[in-house]
Scaffold this motif. Structure first.
Motif, PDB file in Angstrom:
ATOM      1  N   ALA A 234       1.132  -1.260  -0.001  1.00  0.00           N
ATOM      2  CA  ALA A 234      -0.042  -0.067  -0.171  1.00  0.00           C
ATOM      3  C   ALA A 234       0.932   1.197  -0.016  1.00  0.00           C
ATOM      4  CB  ALA A 234      -0.941  -0.074   1.192  1.00  0.00           C
ATOM      5  N   GLY A 235       0.305   2.341   0.273  1.00  0.00           N
ATOM      6  CA  GLY A 235       1.276   3.491   0.213  1.00  0.00           C
ATOM      7  C   GLY A 235       0.398   4.906   0.137  1.00  0.00           C
ATOM      8  N   PHE A 236       1.118   6.005   0.320  1.00  0.00           N
ATOM      9  CA  PHE A 236       0.396   7.434   0.286  1.00  0.00           C
ATOM     10  C   PHE A 236       1.105   8.365   0.031  1.00  0.00           C
ATOM     11  CE2 PHE A 236       1.494   6.315   4.689  1.00  0.00           C
ATOM     12  CZ  PHE A 236       2.182   7.491   5.366  1.00  0.00           C
ATOM     13  N   MET A 237       0.568   9.520  -0.540  1.00  0.00           N
ATOM     14  CA  MET A 237       1.369  10.702  -0.699  1.00  0.00           C
ATOM     15  C   MET A 237       1.273  11.460   0.711  1.00  0.00           C
ATOM     16  SD  MET A 237      -0.154  11.844  -4.561  1.00  0.00           S
ATOM     17  CE  MET A 237      -1.764  11.735  -4.155  1.00  0.00           C
ATOM     18  N   VAL A 238       2.433  12.196   0.681  1.00  0.00           N
ATOM     19  CA  VAL A 238       2.542  13.209   1.910  1.00  0.00           C
ATOM     20  C   VAL A 238       2.387  14.782   1.312  1.00  0.00           C
ATOM     21  CG1 VAL A 238       4.027  13.961   3.739  1.00  0.00           C
ATOM     22  CG2 VAL A 238       3.861  11.665   2.915  1.00  0.00           C
ATOM     23  N   GLY A 239       1.618  15.497   1.973  1.00  0.00           N
ATOM     24  CA  GLY A 239       1.509  16.808   1.285  1.00  0.00           C
ATOM     25  C   GLY A 239       0.437  16.966   0.081  1.00  0.00           C
ATOM     26  N   SER A 240      -0.264  16.062  -0.233  1.00  0.00           N
ATOM     27  CA  SER A 240      -1.301  16.232  -1.317  1.00  0.00           C
ATOM     28  C   SER A 240      -2.290  17.056  -1.133  1.00  0.00           C
ATOM     29  CB  SER A 240      -1.867  14.774  -1.656  1.00  0.00           C
ATOM     30  OG  SER A 240      -2.696  14.255  -0.638  1.00  0.00           O
ATOM     31  N   PRO A 241      -2.918  17.834  -1.962  1.00  0.00           N
ATOM     32  CA  PRO A 241      -3.794  18.954  -1.860  1.00  0.00           C
ATOM     33  C   PRO A 241      -4.983  18.241  -0.887  1.00  0.00           C
ATOM     34  CG  PRO A 241      -3.304  18.844  -4.291  1.00  0.00           C
ATOM     35  CD  PRO A 241      -2.740  17.514  -3.659  1.00  0.00           C
ATOM     36  N   PHE A 242      -5.264  19.191   0.061  1.00  0.00           N
ATOM     37  CA  PHE A 242      -6.313  19.059   1.007  1.00  0.00           C
ATOM     38  C   PHE A 242      -6.034  18.063   2.055  1.00  0.00           C
ATOM     39  CE2 PHE A 242      -8.241  19.422  -3.402  1.00  0.00           C
ATOM     40  CZ  PHE A 242      -8.690  20.391  -3.370  1.00  0.00           C
ATOM     41  N   GLN A 243      -5.006  17.584   2.064  1.00  0.00           N
ATOM     42  CA  GLN A 243      -4.263  16.866   3.438  1.00  0.00           C
ATOM     43  C   GLN A 243      -4.031  17.599   4.425  1.00  0.00           C
ATOM     44  OE1 GLN A 243      -0.429  14.928   3.276  1.00  0.00           O
ATOM     45  NE2 GLN A 243      -1.605  13.000   2.995  1.00  0.00           N
ATOM     46  N   GLY A 244      -4.371  17.199   5.578  1.00  0.00           N
ATOM     47  CA  GLY A 244      -4.024  17.596   7.076  1.00  0.00           C
ATOM     48  C   GLY A 244      -3.759  16.565   7.719  1.00  0.00           C
ATOM     49  N   THR A 245      -3.376  16.880   8.967  1.00  0.00           N
ATOM     50  CA  THR A 245      -2.843  15.938  10.057  1.00  0.00           C
ATOM     51  C   THR A 245      -4.120  14.889  10.175  1.00  0.00           C
ATOM     52  OG1 THR A 245      -1.707  17.554  11.187  1.00  0.00           O
ATOM     53  CG2 THR A 245      -2.014  15.664  12.373  1.00  0.00           C
ATOM     54  N   GLU A 246      -5.258  15.046  10.237  1.00  0.00           N
ATOM     55  CA  GLU A 246      -6.387  14.075  10.412  1.00  0.00           C
ATOM     56  C   GLU A 246      -6.210  13.084   9.291  1.00  0.00           C
ATOM     57  OE1 GLU A 246      -7.747  14.337  13.392  1.00  0.00           O
ATOM     58  OE2 GLU A 246      -6.517  16.179  13.528  1.00  0.00           O
ATOM     59  N   GLU A 247      -5.827  13.462   7.946  1.00  0.00           N
ATOM     60  CA  GLU A 247      -5.723  12.289   6.941  1.00  0.00           C
ATOM     61  C   GLU A 247      -4.535  11.458   7.037  1.00  0.00           C
ATOM     62  OE1 GLU A 247      -8.632  14.977   6.037  1.00  0.00           O
ATOM     63  OE2 GLU A 247      -6.716  15.816   6.338  1.00  0.00           O
ATOM     64  N   LEU A 248      -3.545  12.157   7.800  1.00  0.00           N
ATOM     65  CA  LEU A 248      -2.380  11.206   7.825  1.00  0.00           C
ATOM     66  C   LEU A 248      -2.571  10.143   8.899  1.00  0.00           C
ATOM     67  CD1 LEU A 248       0.431  13.890   7.437  1.00  0.00           C
ATOM     68  CD2 LEU A 248      -0.049  12.013   6.008  1.00  0.00           C
ATOM     69  N   ILE A 249      -3.154  10.672  10.203  1.00  0.00           N
ATOM     70  CA  ILE A 249      -3.704   9.861  11.125  1.00  0.00           C
ATOM     71  C   ILE A 249      -4.617   8.723  10.570  1.00  0.00           C
ATOM     72  CG2 ILE A 249      -4.925   9.574  13.291  1.00  0.00           C
ATOM     73  CD1 ILE A 249      -4.213  12.443  13.958  1.00  0.00           C
ATOM     74  N   SER A 250      -5.410   9.047   9.672  1.00  0.00           N
ATOM     75  CA  SER A 250      -6.098   7.943   8.950  1.00  0.00           C
ATOM     76  C   SER A 250      -5.250   6.855   8.239  1.00  0.00           C
ATOM     77  CB  SER A 250      -7.153   8.568   8.140  1.00  0.00           C
ATOM     78  OG  SER A 250      -8.132   9.383   8.856  1.00  0.00           O
ATOM     79  N   ASP A 251      -4.219   7.437   7.662  1.00  0.00           N
ATOM     80  CA  ASP A 251      -3.383   6.440   6.915  1.00  0.00           C
ATOM     81  C   ASP A 251      -2.620   5.794   8.015  1.00  0.00           C
ATOM     82  OD1 ASP A 251      -3.471   7.461   4.273  1.00  0.00           O
ATOM     83  OD2 ASP A 251      -2.532   9.233   4.497  1.00  0.00           O
ATOM     84  N   MET A 252      -2.022   6.185   9.121  1.00  0.00           N
ATOM     85  CA  MET A 252      -1.335   5.342   9.821  1.00  0.00           C
ATOM     86  C   MET A 252      -2.396   4.512  10.654  1.00  0.00           C
ATOM     87  SD  MET A 252       1.443   6.631   9.317  1.00  0.00           S
ATOM     88  CE  MET A 252       2.420   5.310  10.551  1.00  0.00           C
ATOM     89  N   ARG A 253      -3.523   4.540  10.931  1.00  0.00           N
ATOM     90  CA  ARG A 253      -4.532   3.829  11.485  1.00  0.00           C
ATOM     91  C   ARG A 253      -4.909   2.399  10.432  1.00  0.00           C
ATOM     92  NH1 ARG A 253      -5.675   5.298  16.418  1.00  0.00           N
ATOM     93  NH2 ARG A 253      -5.861   7.136  17.132  1.00  0.00           N
ATOM     94  N   PHE A 254      -4.836   2.921   9.308  1.00  0.00           N
ATOM     95  CA  PHE A 254      -5.270   1.864   8.199  1.00  0.00           C
ATOM     96  C   PHE A 254      -4.112   0.927   7.909  1.00  0.00           C
ATOM     97  CE2 PHE A 254      -3.999   0.703   3.875  1.00  0.00           C
ATOM     98  CZ  PHE A 254      -5.206   0.120   3.530  1.00  0.00           C
ATOM     99  N   LEU A 255      -2.579   1.391   7.841  1.00  0.00           N
ATOM    100  CA  LEU A 255      -1.603   0.555   7.924  1.00  0.00           C
ATOM    101  C   LEU A 255      -1.401  -0.380   9.031  1.00  0.00           C
ATOM    102  CD1 LEU A 255       1.162   3.177   6.533  1.00  0.00           C
ATOM    103  CD2 LEU A 255      -0.054   1.409   5.125  1.00  0.00           C
TER     104      LEU A 255
END
Length: 345
Positions: free
Chosen positions: A196-217
């Protein structure tokens, strides 16, 4: 700080506030990077695995708003490699010491189930000591099953973001978050080593979205995770958005290493694109894979997912000797190996 990283490595849950501190908090990031490097060394030592990246086609039926090879980009110079060209890339790569070949491409309808299966079978027959990784996007479960039976070992399908609302801001309506997650579940159930994987700093991304990524992983437990900064492409709707930052990307690499101690994590080309030492910094933050480009030199510039993509020098297969020296200078060593993920007990 150490308490949080120890809990992560042990598989513990963190609160949203604890995640916010690790992602955004004011502390010495080098402490985090050192912790991630220590965990990486405990499972993989100083080994760095190389993957031979073969970009087989830049035709794509999708229209992701961030991607330079999106179907709406009429200015993209399209190409697709023949089976013979792909096998020639593998032959050259094997001689250079690559023991994993990554076949990556847009979602190209030319690549039928049978066509891809034959290519995979030919590679495995010719190079039985090698792994084959596919990264060809969303396909029916039966395609994934057929390719796995043909010999494909791994499949990379970045989830891009684990926030459904964020996903919908990055893709047109016909590309859905639920479908992406269904594909990832299919791959894992079929026995692939799944990335899997994700972009960092993509448009409209905030800290909450990154937390979602970590919980998903943490819940999904992929064997591989690709993390890179968002970099805009001039022929997309996100052309004027700023690129993701180096420190924030390295922070997410390190947190992913702590969350998934045994994962295979590349120091991505995108990291090397935004900073001259991006690859080495990624390795020092917990990454343990690099993916030099084995594609024919005349098409590398056409696989343009984002602007100024690095595809020469140490990002190219021809630069492998220099890459080995750079990796050694950073305190690691490139090894000739399939480089499978350490199995979780």
């Amino acid at each position: 700080m150490t308490d949080l990283t120890d809990r992560l490595t042990a598989g513990g849950e963190l609160s949203d506030d604890e995640w916010r501190f690790l992602i955004d908090g004011s502390y010495d990031r080098q402490i985090l990077f050192d912790e991630a490097d220590k965990v990486r060394r405990s499972h993989y030592g100083t080994d760095v695995y190389i993957r031979g990246l073969i970009e087989i086609s830049n035709f794509c039926r999708n229209d992701c708003l961030y991607c330079g090879i999106r179907r709406s980009n009429a200015d993209a110079s399209r190409y697709r490699l023949t089976g013979e060209e792909i096998l020639a890339c593998c032959e050259r790569g094997y001689g250079l010491g690559f023991r994993t070949f990554v076949l990556q491409g847009g979602e190209d309808s030319y690549h039928t189930t049978e066509w891809v299966g034959k290519i995979v079978s030919h590679i495995k027959e010719e190079y039985p000591d090698c792994a084959v990784t596919l990264s060809l996007g969303e396909r029916p479960r039966e395609d994934y099953k057929s390719w796995h039976q043909a010999g494909a070992d791994r499949y990379l399908l970045r989830h891009e973001t684990a926030s459904r609302s964020h996903y919908e801001k990055l893709h047109p309506p016909d590309q859905t978050y639920l479908r992406r997650m269904e594909c990832l579940r299919d791959l894992k159930q079929l026995g692939y080593q799944t990335g899997a994987g994700f972009m960092v700093g993509s448009p409209f991304q905030g800290t909450e979205e990154l937390i979602s990524d970590m919980r998903f992983l943490q819940a999904f437990q992929p064997e591989m995770v690709g993390i890179g900064p968002f970099i805009p492409h001039h022929d997309t709707p996100f052309a004027t958005y700023p690129a993701g930052g180096l420190e924030r990307t390295l922070t997410m690499v390190a947190l992913t290493r702590l969350t998934l101690p045994k994962a295979l994590i590349p120091a991505t080309t995108a990291l090397g694109t935004i900073h001259p030492q991006g690859r080495e910094l990624g390795l020092r933050a917990g990454a343990n894979v690099v993916m030099p480009n084995l594609s024919p030199e005349n098409v590398r510039g056409q696989y343009s997912l984002y602007d100024n993509k690095a595809c020469t020098g140490q990002e190219a297969a021809e630069g492998l000797a220099a890459l080995k020296e750079t990796v050694a200078a950073a305190g690691y060593r490139v090894v000739v190996s399939r480089g499978d993920a350490v199995q979780t007990a």
